[in-house]
Design an enzyme around this catalytic site. Structure first.
Site, short mmCIF file in Angstrom:
data_model
loop_
_atom_site.label_atom_id
_atom_site.label_comp_id
_atom_site.label_asym_id
_atom_site.label_seq_id
_atom_site.Cartn_x
_atom_site.Cartn_y
_atom_site.Cartn_z
N HIS A 125 0.84 -1.21 0.00
CA HIS A 125 0.00 0.00 0.00
C HIS A 125 0.87 1.26 0.00
O HIS A 125 0.58 2.24 -0.68
CB HIS A 125 -0.86 0.06 1.27
CG HIS A 125 -1.83 -1.06 1.42
ND1 HIS A 125 -1.74 -2.01 2.41
CD2 HIS A 125 -2.94 -1.37 0.71
CE1 HIS A 125 -2.75 -2.85 2.31
NE2 HIS A 125 -3.49 -2.50 1.29
N SER A 140 0.12 -8.82 1.16
CA SER A 140 -1.35 -8.78 1.20
C SER A 140 -1.76 -8.66 2.66
O SER A 140 -1.13 -9.26 3.54
CB SER A 140 -1.91 -10.07 0.61
OG SER A 140 -3.27 -10.23 0.97
N1 LIG Z 1 1.65 -6.33 -2.68
C1 LIG Z 1 1.05 -5.32 -3.30
N2 LIG Z 1 1.67 -4.67 -4.29
C2 LIG Z 1 1.06 -3.64 -4.94
N3 LIG Z 1 -0.17 -3.21 -4.65
C3 LIG Z 1 -0.83 -3.82 -3.66
C4 LIG Z 1 -0.26 -4.91 -2.93
N4 LIG Z 1 -1.15 -5.31 -2.01
C5 LIG Z 1 -2.23 -4.52 -2.15
N5 LIG Z 1 -2.04 -3.63 -3.13
C6 LIG Z 1 -3.01 -2.65 -3.62
O1 LIG Z 1 -3.46 -1.85 -2.56
C7 LIG Z 1 -4.78 -1.41 -2.83
C8 LIG Z 1 -5.62 -1.72 -1.64
O2 LIG Z 1 -5.68 -3.12 -1.46
P1 LIG Z 1 -6.20 -3.82 -0.16
O3 LIG Z 1 -6.40 -2.82 0.91
O4 LIG Z 1 -7.30 -4.76 -0.50
O5 LIG Z 1 -4.91 -4.65 0.30
P2 LIG Z 1 -4.52 -6.10 0.06
O6 LIG Z 1 -3.23 -6.33 0.71
O7 LIG Z 1 -4.72 -6.38 -1.40
O8 LIG Z 1 -5.53 -6.89 0.90
P3 LIG Z 1 -6.10 -8.32 0.57
O9 LIG Z 1 -5.35 -8.89 -0.57
O10 LIG Z 1 -5.88 -9.05 1.82
O11 LIG Z 1 -7.52 -7.96 0.27
C9 LIG Z 1 -5.24 -2.18 -4.08
O12 LIG Z 1 -5.09 -1.33 -5.20
C10 LIG Z 1 -4.26 -3.31 -4.14
O13 LIG Z 1 -4.06 -3.81 -5.44
#
Ligand SMILES: Nc1ncnc2c1ncn2[C@@H]1O[C@H](COP(=O)(O)OP(=O)(O)OP(=O)(O)O)[C@@H](O)[C@H]1O
Ligand SMILES: CC(C)(CO)[C@@H](O)C(=O)[O-]
Ligand code: BAL
Length: 318
Positions: A41, A223
């Site tokens: 994020h 994630s």
């Molecule tokens: N490892 C990562 N690399 C780049 N962008 C990411 C990554 N993890 C999340 N994002 C991006 O952050 C934004 C918010 O995602 P979110 O808050 O759902 O987090 P997440 O880590 O993807 O959570 P989860 O996968 O557990 O739902 C989205 O645009 C997502 O694609």
């Protein structure tokens, strides 16, 4: 030292904040998130900060994109920790709405209280999200944005309400925050493509940026859900990155067929103890499955490790 971001909980106040800055000629970059922030994020926030005068981050776990059988209640949260991280990055406003689906007396249901109604179906016979399940009869919010073809495959197969929920909440957030630019992660590849298409098709005046996947040092894609993996599951989950890397190598060096590449990934992840949801190789923009990698493609996977469903992907540019 950067100053604390303004924390805004009300959607009208958020729009007022944005408009007041925009009226002074400031540009806004926006990063929508569900919180429990990690380096993935923060990379998006860093990218956003370089592209506009002011950065707004939203932290909101959207019930409209979770089916009642999914993990809305188990989704991790740490708002205080998130605010500290965002303050360090010089973010200007953090939008944590408490009234996103509240349309006032008689016109809405307020924010969601009761979330779980297993197997709930709406009047159309289709499965409903936690938002409608909480409203009982779905009479609160009833307008949905659907990106009809792109939402069908990949994650759309096992999460039938997911992408209409994402497209709808992102459309609402864009209408409230009114950003010039919004940054999405390519980890959620289908989501990023769907938002690009929605913005194009509905003429949103927002430029969408896709930001590269940020990985742990051993390759696991960051994630928020990783925190729910046991140490053993965390180890097994590494098979996702390893198998995607092998498949990419085989595609580029050995010209393997897509069927061979998918079988390789399925085999390696299954042997490690993961349960495959899907492995698919698709065109990068249309997300249409390909048989042969003779144009830019992306290999996408979703797999379960215990109760945690993880997604990942790797672009292959022949
Ligand atoms: N490892 C990562 N690399 C780049 N962008 C990411 C990554 N993890 C999340 N994002 C991006 O952050 C934004 C918010 O995602 P979110 O808050 O759902 O987090 P997440 O880590 O993807 O959570 P989860 O996968 O557990 O739902 C989205 O645009 C997502 O694609
Ligand atoms: C884009 C999003 C914030 C919409 O709720 C969510 O799907 C996410 O975090 O990827
Ligand atoms: N990052 C995608 C949000 C979700 O899985 O609900």
């Amino acid at each position: 030292m950067a100053s604390e971001p303004e924390v805004i909980r009300d959607k009208t106040a958020m729009r007022r904040w944005s408009r007041s800055h925009r009226s002074k000629g400031k540009t806004l970059a926006f990063v929508p998130t569900m919180g429990f922030l990690h380096e993935g994020h923060l990379a998006l926030v860093g990218a956003a900060g370089a592209l506009a005068d002011l950065t707004v981050v939203s932290v909101y776990v959207n019930p409209g994109q979770f089916a009642p059988s999914e993990d809305l209640d188990a989704y991790p949260a740490d708002l205080l920790g998130d605010l500290h991280k965002l303050a360090d990055l010089g973010v200007h406003a953090v939008f944590c709405p408490t009234n996103l689906y509240d349309y006032g007396e008689g016109g809405g249901r307020g924010e969601v209280q009761a979330r779980r109604t297993e197997g709930a179906v709406g009047s159309s016979g289709l499965p409903v999200s936690c938002l409608e399940a909480a409203a009982g009869d779905g009479s609160g919010h009833e307008t949905w944005v659907r990106v009809e073809k792109l939402e069908r495959g990949l994650c759309g197969m096992s999460r039938p309400v997911f992408f209409r929920g994402v497209a709808t909440v992102v459309a609402k957030l864009f209408n409230i925050v009114e950003p010039d630019i919004a940054v999405f992660g390519k980890k959620d590849y289908q989501q990023w493509r769907i938002i690009c298409r929605m913005v194009r098709d509905l003429d949103f005046a927002v430029k969408i940026i896709g930001s590269e996947i940020v990985r742990e040092s051993d390759g696991l894609a960051m994630s928020s859900r990783n925190v729910r993996l046991s140490p053993e599951e965390r180890e097994k989950a590494l098979s996702i990155y390893k198998s995607l890397s092998k498949a990419k190598y085989a595609a580029l060096q050995e010209q393997s067929t897509c069927q061979e590449l998918k079988s390789l990934v399925v085999q390696l992840v299954t042997e490690a103890g993961g349960i495959i949801d899907y492995v698919e190789i698709v065109e990068q923009e249309s997300l249409i499955p390909v048989e042969e990698i003779n144009r830019p493609a992306v290999i996408c996977i979703a797999a379960w490790f215990g109760t945690v469903r993880l997604i990942d992907n790797m672009e292959i540019n022949p």
